[in-house]
Design an enzyme around this catalytic site. Sequence first.
Site, PDB file in Angstrom:
ATOM      1  N   GLU A 250       0.968  -1.073   0.064  1.00 41.78           N
ATOM      2  CA  GLU A 250      -0.064  -0.043   0.031  1.00 41.78           C
ATOM      3  C   GLU A 250       1.025   1.074  -0.027  1.00 41.78           C
ATOM      4  O   GLU A 250       1.695   1.477   1.179  1.00 41.78           O
ATOM      5  CB  GLU A 250      -1.003  -0.182   1.273  1.00 41.78           C
ATOM      6  CG  GLU A 250      -2.109   0.986   0.975  1.00 41.78           C
ATOM      7  CD  GLU A 250      -1.704   2.313   1.723  1.00 41.78           C
ATOM      8  OE1 GLU A 250      -1.459   3.171   0.964  1.00 41.78           O
ATOM      9  OE2 GLU A 250      -1.466   2.274   2.749  1.00 41.78           O
ATOM     10  N   CYS A 284      -1.803   8.705   3.445  1.00 37.19           N
ATOM     11  CA  CYS A 284      -1.761   8.354   1.952  1.00 37.19           C
ATOM     12  C   CYS A 284      -2.773   8.572   0.870  1.00 37.19           C
ATOM     13  O   CYS A 284      -2.734   9.054  -0.199  1.00 37.19           O
ATOM     14  CB  CYS A 284      -1.462   6.777   1.857  1.00 37.19           C
ATOM     15  SG  CYS A 284      -2.769   5.861   2.532  1.00 37.19           S
TER      16      CYS A 284
END
Length: 485
Positions: A250, A284
């Site tokens: 990720e 993120c």
Amino acid sequence: MSPSKVSSITWDSFSNIIDGQPRGSKEKHQGVNPATGEKLWDVPIANQQDVDDAVASAKKAFESWSQVPFETRKEHLVKFKEAYLAHADDMAKLLAEETGKPHQFAQFEVHGAAMWIDHHLTLTIPEERDEDDEKVVTTRYTPLGVVGAICPWNFPIVLSLGKIAPAILTGNTIIVKPSPFTPYTALKMIEIAQEVFPPGVVQVVGGDDKLGPMLTQHPDIAKISFTGSIATGKKIMAACAATLKRVTLELGGNDASIVLPDVDVQKVAPELVMGAFQNSGQVCVATKRIYIHQDIYEDMLNAMVEFTKTMKVGAPSDNALLGPIQNQMQYEKVKTFFEDTKNKGYKFAVGSPDVATGKGFFVQPTIIDNPPNDSKIITEEPFGPIVPTQPWTDEEEVIKRANGSNTGLGACVWGKDVARAEAIGRRLEAGSVWINSWEKPTPAAFFGGHKESGIGGEWGKEGLKAYCNAQVMHSYKLKRQISKL
């Protein structure tokens, strides 16, 4: 299997946890309080022997833990959540010190992490069955073995538990490597876990940059789950190729928000700002590019500026909304976006071109008004509280602009016409798309990225499969043999 025991929890001494026991080392390092720039407590630096011992313990524990009934593993998770929450206040204080998060957001992360456990308690490992006259074909999912979890510094508790819960629920054992910038809460959380789990099921090894390659190259680790930068993710994937480890990555994002002309400006403007500046932009899936229809561009930008001016930046003790950048390396990176924007003469709608210097790594939230498409602030991810806005008029063109990135983690579309917003959202190249909301990941939904934002994903019903191998059993039916008379 009986739980391992460690000494009573203290909050100024930190150890790695290997085979259920605390372990120190000759080599030490310290995190830094980003609100003051002062060094925090000593943390042991794990070496190759520590990693080998942890992997051996995890491999041994896997033999029995993988055979523990699924519902019993859930019972262990419940007990772990209870033990962890018994220390919630201390964990929140520790989290605020190591990350600089305002206290209310530290509390939110500590308690929000328990939601990740709660959701996984509602899940079952899927099993698929297909039958015909000849056979029964059953697809079941079996644990991989030892998992290495390499975790980031922006949400050190949530993003560690987001790997721990599905890994151990599916019957794996796990070794957590916290970021060297934020090692403290992870070390304590897994120290607490020893009150519940047998030795070797959940371990933690902290250290420096040499530690990650020890995990990715270890032949007895079956999977690496990594959350972090694209550059590091590529190195991890290359290292894991030698042993064909399973990999979940990720990675970074450059999330676009598209704002349609029918929105309520006064209601949406604060939401856009929060999407960009939550956790000081260190998310993120934070909003990193905002495309606003030309008809409302000036009004929306003005409303965003006014809301941004109300956001207090400060230390956890200052009752602030935004804290500092977590570490000096990231602080210096964020400053390059200010320097480039200033040097190129782009317009600062709010915020100063010059980042103030002084105690702590503080950056005021900043909006850049209509920089060009090839500018650094548009094409790269700052991971800090600075965001560009651009106007648009043509729907096809703005979709191309939003998709014009090597990343594809998240995206948002805002509009009263939900059907139109959803139609645009379906065309965005992103793993998660939010309609009329800024980016809010949940353990109930699968989370992963497109393009260079990652490989695979976690969470949600499908997330358990990321910690399993598929095994298909073909069971043929015995046919009665009719002997000839």
